[in-house]
Structure formats: C-alpha cells, structure tokens
Write a protein that holds these residues in place. Structure first.
Motif, PDB file in Angstrom:
ATOM      1  N   SER A  95      47.375 -52.277 -50.916  1.00 18.57           N
ATOM      2  CA  SER A  95      47.660 -51.130 -49.651  1.00 18.57           C
ATOM      3  C   SER A  95      49.474 -50.345 -50.547  1.00 18.57           C
ATOM      4  O   SER A  95      49.846 -50.935 -50.739  1.00 18.57           O
ATOM      5  N   PRO A  96      48.533 -48.489 -50.514  1.00 17.15           N
ATOM      6  CA  PRO A  96      47.819 -47.997 -49.919  1.00 17.15           C
ATOM      7  C   PRO A  96      46.492 -47.861 -51.549  1.00 17.15           C
ATOM      8  O   PRO A  96      45.758 -46.585 -51.328  1.00 17.15           O
ATOM      9  N   SER A 147      41.445 -49.383 -50.571  1.00 12.17           N
ATOM     10  CA  SER A 147      41.403 -48.774 -48.933  1.00 12.17           C
ATOM     11  C   SER A 147      41.394 -49.865 -48.371  1.00 12.17           C
ATOM     12  O   SER A 147      40.199 -50.429 -48.513  1.00 12.17           O
ATOM     13  N   LEU A 203      46.097 -51.714 -43.578  1.00 12.94           N
ATOM     14  CA  LEU A 203      48.083 -50.829 -43.590  1.00 12.94           C
ATOM     15  C   LEU A 203      48.539 -52.735 -43.387  1.00 12.94           C
ATOM     16  O   LEU A 203      48.052 -52.783 -42.081  1.00 12.94           O
ATOM     17  N   TRP A 215      36.909 -49.251 -46.012  1.00 13.69           N
ATOM     18  CA  TRP A 215      37.646 -50.221 -46.296  1.00 13.69           C
ATOM     19  C   TRP A 215      37.282 -51.246 -46.951  1.00 13.69           C
ATOM     20  O   TRP A 215      36.524 -52.007 -45.498  1.00 13.69           O
TER      21      TRP A 215
END
Length: 285
Positions: free
Chosen positions: A165-166, A169, A172, A236
C-alpha cells in the motif's frame, strides 16, 4: 464461534492475567500445568481456581487430562486478548457484525477513528500441519501451537499490506495485535458475486495490480475470484497471508497459477480468451 464484545468488557484484571500467562507459557507447553500457571499468575489457589472455571465456562480456555493435566487457550481466549489490546491502544472502539468467514479467518466490521475491518486469523488444528508444510514463514519443526501459527499468518498478511500500500490496490493496514489485523474498510463486492459491465477493463486492472505487486517483490500465492473485490471500475486484491517473494524457488509456478485462476474465471463467466503467456508477460514486464 463469533467473537463476543461482552466478554472483552466483562474481563477482570485477574482473568486477563490468567489468559496472558497461558499465552506466554504455551510457548513452552502444549498444555500448561497448574503449578506453572500458579507461579506465573501469583494468584491464590482459590482465586486461580475461580478464574479458571469462569474462563472455561466462557469457552476462552480448556482443560484436558491427556497427555497430562493442563490448560490451554482456545480461539475465544486469544481473540479476547487481542481485542483488549487493540481497544486499549485506541485502534478499535467497537466491534460490529461478522461479514465474512473463510477456512482460516473471520472478518468483522468495526469502528476506530472511522469504519474499519478486523480480520481474525484462525489457523485451525486440523489445517495446522498443512500450513506448516506450505508456508515458508512457519517453522518446519518444534513446538509451535496453533495460536502462534495464527499470529504468524496475521503478521505475514500485515507485512504485505504495509509494503504494497498504496502503490498496489490493497486494504490500508492500520494495526495488528497477535492474530488480528485491522485494516481500512472497502466498499466493494467480491468478484465472484458481481456482474461486470466492462469485464475486460476489470481483468486488465487486476493484472496491472498483480504486476505492481510483482515489481515490489510479492506474489499473492492464492489469487482467485474469491479474493478480488470490485467497486465500479476499481479493484482491490485482498487476503495476503500466503504471499511468497518473487525470488522463491517456486515463484514462476505460483505466479502462473495465480494468473491462470483469474483468466479461467473471466473465460468461464465472460467468454474472454486471454492467452496465459501474454498475461504473464504483462505482469513480469
């Protein structure tokens, strides 16, 4: 069994002392003898007996007389210790609904400074030997109870999220205690549960993120439609405890398997025929 916030709130300091002693002593014992527990907790005989019975009734610990009399943490007890720590640190202020169950984890909604997700790793005893064999971060031999296998799994995933991260994807990462990872909430749907308007764009985005992870030295290791989430045009990639490094001896084989799993899904559901070799080249460019 679902995590009980009531148990966390009702925990007395002596209950916590017993749980923490069991956690520490399980590094030496498969079943912690009563004498060792007495020495560690420094509680009177009557107080310790009361706390042990209370924790057994709450399904936080268990007692067995085989192979010798002793006590051990259950998943519920380990959950309570971790959640108590995260609450004291201010990372988590409330535990919400159970939103996902996997073969080795449970996922809950929660609140911290904002909405969060708590992933509780539960590497069960039945799958423990398979985990030890398949995952490089587990010791090949010696005493390693399932609670520490679960903590290792969580640490492995948290490390991946921190490093990726970031640029990639992924959720977090916010915090970790033992076998519990706290991460940002993703407002998406699992790829296997949605119908895409532009599936080729989503496939390209998945491969792009696989490539970014590869460039940072990470291969997911268990990639499929079940651990990709989609929100409109964004994807994600979730569930990273089985990642391997790109210099792993089996890296090429495992990367190819990940990619083929994704391509197979898009071919089956959306009739997209994407050559494997072309996809691999786009990832390792």
């Amino acid at each position: 069994m679902s995590v009980s916030p009531e148990r966390v709130r009702a925990l007395h300091k002596y209950d916590l002392r017993v749980l923490l002693s069991l956690e520490r002593l399980m590094q030496r014992y498969e079943w912690v003898p009563l004498d060792a527990l007495k020495a560690s907790t420094k509680l009177s005989d009557s107080e310790l007996e009361y706390r042990l019975q209370r924790l057994i009734e709450w399904n936080l610990i268990r007692y067995d007389a085989v192979p010798y009399p002793g006590y051990a943490l259950m998943f519920g007890g380990y959950d309570v210790i971790a959640l108590r720590t995260l609450t004291q640190k201010g990372t988590v202020s409330a535990l919400g609904s159970l939103i996902g169950v996997g073969k080795e984890s449970e996922v809950y909604e929660g609140l911290g400074l904002g909405p969060v997700v708590l992933k509780i790793h539960h590497v069960g005893q039945q799958s423990f030997q398979a985990v030890r064999k398949e995952r490089g971060y587990m010791p090949e031999s010696g005493h390693c109870p399932w609670i520490f296998a679960s903590a290792c799994s969580a640490e492995q995933e948290f490390t991946a999220l921190q490093k990726l991260s970031p640029e990639v994807s992924v959720p977090l990462p916010i915090d970790r205690s033992r076998h519990v990872v706290v991460m940002s909430q993703i407002m998406g749907v699992n790829l296997n549960r949605c119908t895409l308007d532009e599936p080729r764009l989503i496939l390209d985005e998945i491969l792009e993120n696989v490539g970014r992870a590869y460039a940072k030295g990470f291969i997911h290791g268990d990639l499929s439609e079940y651990n990709v989430m989609v929100d409109e045009s964004r994807v994600w990639i979730i569930d990273w405890p089985q990642w391997i490094a790109t210099n792993h001896p089996n890296a090429d084989t495992i990367l190819r398997r990940d990619i083929e799993n994704v391509l197979r899904f898009f071919k089956r559901k959306y009739r997209i025929d994407y050559p494997t070799e072309e996809a691999v080249r786009s990832v390792v460019r």
